[in-house]
Design an enzyme around this catalytic site. Structure first.
Site, PDB file in Angstrom:
ATOM      1  N   ASP A  97      29.468  43.691  48.811  1.00 35.97           N
ATOM      2  CA  ASP A  97      29.856  42.457  48.164  1.00 35.97           C
ATOM      3  C   ASP A  97      29.975  41.023  48.953  1.00 35.97           C
ATOM      4  OD1 ASP A  97      31.418  40.836  46.238  1.00 35.97           O
ATOM      5  OD2 ASP A  97      32.654  42.678  45.740  1.00 35.97           O
ATOM      6  N   ASP A 199      29.844  37.362  44.626  1.00 34.82           N
ATOM      7  CA  ASP A 199      31.196  37.116  44.000  1.00 34.82           C
ATOM      8  C   ASP A 199      31.004  35.418  43.662  1.00 34.82           C
ATOM      9  OD1 ASP A 199      34.083  37.780  43.843  1.00 34.82           O
ATOM     10  OD2 ASP A 199      34.286  35.947  45.241  1.00 34.82           O
ATOM     11  N   GLU A 265      28.334  38.217  40.124  1.00 34.52           N
ATOM     12  CA  GLU A 265      29.203  37.839  39.346  1.00 34.52           C
ATOM     13  C   GLU A 265      29.077  36.632  38.730  1.00 34.52           C
ATOM     14  OE1 GLU A 265      33.949  38.170  39.192  1.00 34.52           O
ATOM     15  OE2 GLU A 265      32.921  36.769  40.426  1.00 34.52           O
ATOM     16  N   HIS A 324      37.731  45.605  38.565  1.00 36.26           N
ATOM     17  CA  HIS A 324      38.986  45.609  39.306  1.00 36.26           C
ATOM     18  C   HIS A 324      39.631  44.357  38.862  1.00 36.26           C
ATOM     19  CE1 HIS A 324      36.401  43.240  41.611  1.00 36.26           C
ATOM     20  NE2 HIS A 324      37.296  42.851  42.232  1.00 36.26           N
ATOM     21  N   ASP A 325      39.070  43.624  37.973  1.00 28.97           N
ATOM     22  CA  ASP A 325      39.860  42.504  37.583  1.00 28.97           C
ATOM     23  C   ASP A 325      40.301  42.384  36.097  1.00 28.97           C
ATOM     24  OD1 ASP A 325      39.210  41.045  40.103  1.00 28.97           O
ATOM     25  OD2 ASP A 325      37.235  40.515  39.344  1.00 28.97           O
TER      26      ASP A 325
HETATM   27  C1  NOJ Z   1      36.099  37.956  41.849  1.00 31.99           C
HETATM   28  C2  NOJ Z   1      36.711  39.053  42.353  1.00 31.99           C
HETATM   29  O1  NOJ Z   1      36.189  40.235  41.539  1.00 31.99           O
HETATM   30  C3  NOJ Z   1      38.042  38.981  42.299  1.00 31.99           C
HETATM   31  O2  NOJ Z   1      38.828  40.243  42.702  1.00 31.99           O
HETATM   32  C4  NOJ Z   1      38.569  37.852  43.092  1.00 31.99           C
HETATM   33  O3  NOJ Z   1      39.824  37.640  43.072  1.00 31.99           O
HETATM   34  C5  NOJ Z   1      37.575  36.529  42.886  1.00 31.99           C
HETATM   35  N1  NOJ Z   1      36.186  36.742  42.589  1.00 31.99           N
HETATM   36  C6  NOJ Z   1      37.952  35.663  43.854  1.00 31.99           C
HETATM   37  O4  NOJ Z   1      37.162  35.918  45.018  1.00 31.99           O
END
Ligand code: NOJ
Length: 525
Positions: A97, A199, A265, A324-325
């Site tokens: 990542d 990210d 992402e 995970h989000d």
């Molecule tokens: C996306 C990540 O997947 C998330 O977990 C994170 O809080 C935010 N970007 C900020 O980096």
């Protein structure tokens, strides 16, 4: 697209909740390394490790204070080397990542930047004078609640942070920021990693004038959640600026030398917005397609989103089942045995599309979100009443017994009141009818479908309402998201090669498909 990435299946490892080798209650790299044979056996091809860099952990690792190190809680750089070497021996590729939108506020770069307006690295971040009323320079809001600006008493200016105040945004107009990241890419490529998950890949570049974003329907109510406030703005100036592609063009040159991939992402919820990130030969190799992880169990809606997404990005998309989000697929689709059955059917549908399906750790066990009291995720901690992300992040139950084989210590986050021995990997491994063994069979079947992999395009079929069906190569994939059994008329005699649930059959050119099941039928080519 071509190369090792083509036809692959991905697997996301949220490192701190995957496997803990040293008993401190937090998953780590040696723990993940021990589980690599399990992943190879599951049938995945590429793993993505969430951030393991030194970090104050304000946002669980997405606040990086050293991009070329490893946090002690996760291991060492040597542990990354060992993990990559083992993965390669097992035929697995490794993505790590990269968090380029922001650093930790404890990163030495930011410490230098905030020390004085004359610091060498002042302009590595985004600083502005207060508005005439002393407030923030514009109306941008943080994803995690409150304004996207924090006032710095020492130097009398605000700094920008699209996430927590502990995550100041870098200024990507600065050439030295760009060269620093090229060096970071090279550092990890030289150690053998096969690519990066990037990210917040859609947000690095901001409107040069930092103009206000317009409200879509006026400002939200005072009690709106951070997510609602964020959604109330039309993010035309803080997100998705076309110039961000210039950065990826540079990175692509670097990645090319290592046969590595860049997967963004790109958290934009209109599929069409993804196209410019992945088109041509010098953008990202792929973008995660989040619209597919927002959709409910609704056939026409699933069909619409998948069809638009394939049209927008085709084989250049990665399809996340969960992350995970966000709530896990089994939870999103209703929870309980039905939720898990639907999640399996949806995975099978994603697996038949061009592009790379991504399983989030625990999806292969059919896990729902863990029932835990919100207590760790900063979204929930800092915004009382807001829904946080802890439920999707509870540790993996590997084996019956205390610590569920995840840890010999006290887990950093509870497993969830809804976990039990029957859900563990070991229990499921021994049960031919388990979710785990169903996923193994699905991935093994998919691997053998050469006619599917050879075809880049998808032909959508109009069948019974509630059924999402398409043909790709010699395979017809159909998912019944309706509430009763359906019959799909086949264009030719076909052979049922896979079904995610029983009672599925092909007879007289008809596919009989129970509710919440996906089937693959091989047709004459
Ligand atoms: C996306 C990540 O997947 C998330 O977990 C994170 O809080 C935010 N970007 C900020 O980096």
């Amino acid at each position: 697209m071509t190369g090792w990435w083509e036809g692959a299946v991905g697997y996301q490892i949220y490192v701190r909740s995957f496997a803990d080798a040293d008993g401190d209650g937090v998953g780590d790299l040696p723990g993940a390394r021990e589980r690599l044979p399990y992943l190879a056996d599951l049938g995945v091809d590429v793993i993505w490790l969430t951030p393991f860099y030194p970090s104050p952990q304000a946002d669980h690792g997405y606040d990086v204070s050293d991009y070329t190190g490893v946090d002690l809680v996760f291991g060492s750089v040597a542990d990354v080397d060992h993990l990559v070497a083992d993965a390669h021996r097992l035929g697995l590729r490794v993505l790590i990542d990269l968090v380029p939108n922001h650093t930790s506020d404890r990163h030495p770069w930011f410490a230098d930047a905030r020390a004085s307006r004359d610091s060498d690295r002042r302009d590595w971040y985004v600083w502005r004078d207060p508005a005439p009323d002393g407030g923030p320079p514009n109306n941008w809001v943080s994803h995690f609640g409150g304004p996207a600006w924090t006032f710095d008493e020492v130097t009398g200016q605000y700094y920008l942070h699209l996430f927590l105040p502990e995550q100041p945004d870098l200024n990507w107009d600065h050439p030295e920021v760009r060269s620093a990241f090229r060096r970071i890419l090279t550092f990890w490529f030289d150690r053998g990693v096969d690519g990066f998950r990037i990210d917040v890949a859609h947000a690095l570049v901001k409107d040069p004038g930092l103009r206000d974003d317009p409200w879509i329907d006026g400002p939200p109510a005072d009690d709106a959640s951070p997510q609602e406030v964020f959604a109330a703005l039309d993010h035309v100036h803080d997100l998705d600026q076309p110039a961000v592609l210039d950065i990826y063009r540079e990175w692509r040159q670097v990645a090319r030398r290592y046969d590595a991939v860049l997967v963004g992402e790109v958290y934009l919820l209109r599929p069409e917005a993804l196209t410019r990130y992945v088109e041509g030969r010098d953008g990202l190799h792929a973008a995660f397609c989040f619209p597919v992880l927002k959709v409910d169990w609704d056939g026409p809606r699933i069909r619409e989103i998948l069809q638009r997404s394939v049209a927008a990005g085709g084989d250049r998309l990665a399809w996340p089942l969960s992350s995970h989000d966000d709530p896990r697929a089994a939870t999103r689709f209703g929870g309980g045995p039905t939720g898990s059955r639907r999640a399996l059917a949806y995975l099978a549908l994603l697996c038949a599309l061009p592009g790379v399906p991504f399983i989030y750790q625990g999806d292969e066990l059919g896990l729902e979100d863990g029932e835990v009291a919100a207590g760790a995720d900063p979204i929930a901690v800092r915004n009382p009443g807001a829904t946080g992300r802890d439920g999707a992040r509870t540790p993996i139950p590997w084996a019956p017994g205390p610590g569920y084989g995840f840890t010999t210590g006290e887990p950093w986050l509870g497993f969830g009141a809804n976990r039990h021995d029957g859900l563990t990997m070991l229990a499921q491994d021994a049960d031919p009818g388990s979710h785990l063994n169903a996923v193994r069979r699905l991935l093994a079947c998919r691997r053998g479908l050469t006619g599917l992999h050879a075809a880049a395009t998808v032909q959508w079929l109009d069948t019974t309402p509630g059924v999402v069906a398409f043909r790709r190569g010699d395979v017809l994939a159909a998912c019944n998201a309706g509430d009763r059994s359906a019959v799909v008329t086949l264009p030719a005699d076909g052979e049922l090669v896979h079904a995610t649930g029983g009672d599925t059959r092909v007879e007289d050119r008809e596919l009989h498909l129970p509710a919440d099941v996906t089937a693959y039928v091989r047709l004459p080519s």
